[in-house]
Write an enzyme that holds these catalytic residues in place. Structure first.
Site, mmCIF file in Angstrom:
data_model
loop_
_atom_site.group_PDB
_atom_site.id
_atom_site.type_symbol
_atom_site.label_atom_id
_atom_site.label_comp_id
_atom_site.label_asym_id
_atom_site.label_seq_id
_atom_site.Cartn_x
_atom_site.Cartn_y
_atom_site.Cartn_z
ATOM 1 N N ASP A 77 -10.684 7.327 15.501
ATOM 2 C CA ASP A 77 -11.543 8.279 14.797
ATOM 3 C C ASP A 77 -12.789 8.615 15.614
ATOM 4 O O ASP A 77 -13.282 9.750 15.580
ATOM 5 C CB ASP A 77 -11.924 7.764 13.409
ATOM 6 N N ARG A 133 0.821 -1.218 0.000
ATOM 7 C CA ARG A 133 0.000 0.000 0.000
ATOM 8 C C ARG A 133 0.855 1.267 0.000
ATOM 9 O O ARG A 133 0.601 2.200 -0.767
ATOM 10 C CB ARG A 133 -0.916 0.013 1.224
ATOM 11 N N ASP A 184 -3.560 4.339 4.795
ATOM 12 C CA ASP A 184 -2.651 4.011 3.692
ATOM 13 C C ASP A 184 -3.367 3.432 2.482
ATOM 14 O O ASP A 184 -2.737 3.133 1.465
ATOM 15 C CB ASP A 184 -1.554 3.045 4.159
ATOM 16 N N ASP A 185 -4.682 3.253 2.560
ATOM 17 C CA ASP A 185 -5.437 2.797 1.392
ATOM 18 C C ASP A 185 -6.352 3.896 0.858
ATOM 19 O O ASP A 185 -7.389 3.631 0.253
ATOM 20 C CB ASP A 185 -6.239 1.533 1.710
ATOM 21 N N HIS A 196 -13.969 2.300 2.167
ATOM 22 C CA HIS A 196 -14.216 0.963 1.643
ATOM 23 C C HIS A 196 -15.653 0.512 1.864
ATOM 24 O O HIS A 196 -16.065 -0.543 1.362
ATOM 25 C CB HIS A 196 -13.270 -0.035 2.321
#
Length: 330
Positions: free
Chosen positions: A237, A74, A147-148, A261
């Site tokens: 978060d 990634r 990182d995605d 996602h």
């Protein structure tokens, strides 16, 4: 003589009265004129969002959270795409030293010394370091991505420029369609009560103004973020949302320009791809170059880093020579 004169005056008066009445009837007796269609009012355009401050990429602190497991997959892809334009703005927070990768890429890798496990404690540990490094940086905006995530820089600048960094601004996209509930809100008197609040999912990315970040300091700086997270027993978060919405009473500004996602990006109209702010990636084995005409196909979608990157920067390295580009009206 007097009587005759009086009769003449009365007669003249009646004649005058009848003439005036005839004049009043003239418009009624005229045939109806042909009606001309009046011009319709022009549709009012929505006001253009004006920038509240002049903002440059160097004003934004972009924090990327990763782990050693993804340094060669990634993270390598991120460095090959949008981070090649962000050496001075991007800070990669990981859990292991990787001097070779740092030297090769030129990006700033920060070893948080946090656990590599994907646990609530490890995630909060990294977010705590991210926050402290942002405060030290003196930059105007703190933007976190995983990182995605791929970040569309022109769109990010346009979005943040519509606010001012001194305002209380918390931008992002919830992962739920309802507020989350924390176990407790710890008050000064030691009493605790259940609370509900919105939070921006880290999987889509979020941004916080410097003015608001500074107000978070009592619960976020110098390790206090980890302490706060432990009190409500929620991930990083969620803890950000708790501090901002519950403790500071500042509401999350929901935006649909951030994507995680949890969404199906195939439904995005092609013309809106470059208007978005963040995209998530697909599994590493599926990375390919695709043309715009295939962006919404089942095999390859607009969320692919390399696709979006080549649409934004067709002259970038590793882009096909015949790479199509989207309309630039964005």
């Amino acid at each position: 003589m007097h009587i005759a004169s009086l009769g003449v005056s009365k007669f003249c008066f009646l004649i005058s009265l009848a003439f005036c009445g005839f004049l009043l009837l003239i418009p009624v007796l005229k045939p109806p004129a042909h009606q001309v269609d009046l011009p319709k009012p022009r549709p009012q355009c929505l006001p253009i969002s004006r920038s509240l401050e002049s903002l440059e990429l160097k004003d934004i602190f972009i924090a990327v959270k990763t782990t050693k497991k993804y340094h060669r997959s990634r993270l390598k892809l991120l460095i090959e795409t949008f981070q090649q334009y962000l050496h001075l703005q991007t800070y990669i927070f990981t859990d292991s030293e990787d001097v070779a990768l740092g030297i090769q890429s030129g990006v700033t890798l920060i070893n948080t010394n946090c656990s590599a496990a994907h646990t609530r404690q490890a995630l909060c540990c990294k977010m705590s370091v991210e926050y402290d490094k942002f405060i030290e940086s003196q930059k105007k905006w703190f933007c976190h991505v995983d990182d995605d995530n791929y970040m569309v820089l022109p769109s990010l600048l346009r979005l943040l420029s519509s606010y001012h960094h001194s305002q209380d601004v918390y931008l992002g996209r919830p992962s739920l369609d309802h507020p989350i509930e924390a176990a407790e809100k710890v008050k000064n008197n030691g009493m605790a009560t259940p609370v509900k609040f919105w939070f921006a999912t880290g999987g889509a990315g979020f941004c916080i103004s410097r003015g608001l970040a500074l107000k978070m300091s009592p619960w976020a700086s110098l390790g206090n973020f980890i302490t706060t997270a432990e009190k409500i027993r929620l991930p990083d978060d969620c803890t950000i949302g708790y501090i901002i919405e519950v403790l500071l009473d500042v509401h999350l500004t929901h935006t649909y320009l951030f994507h995680s996602h949890l969404e199906n990006l195939h439904t995005l109209p092609i013309g809106t791809v470059l208007q978005q702010t963040t995209f998530y990636n697909f599994p590493e084995s599926q990375f390919t170059y695709v043309s715009v005409s295939k962006c919404n196909s089942g095999h390859s979608g607009p969320g692919r880093f390399k696709t979006v990157h080549c649409l934004l920067y067709p002259d970038a390295g590793r882009c096909p020579e015949q790479q199509e580009s989207l309309p630039r009206e964005y």
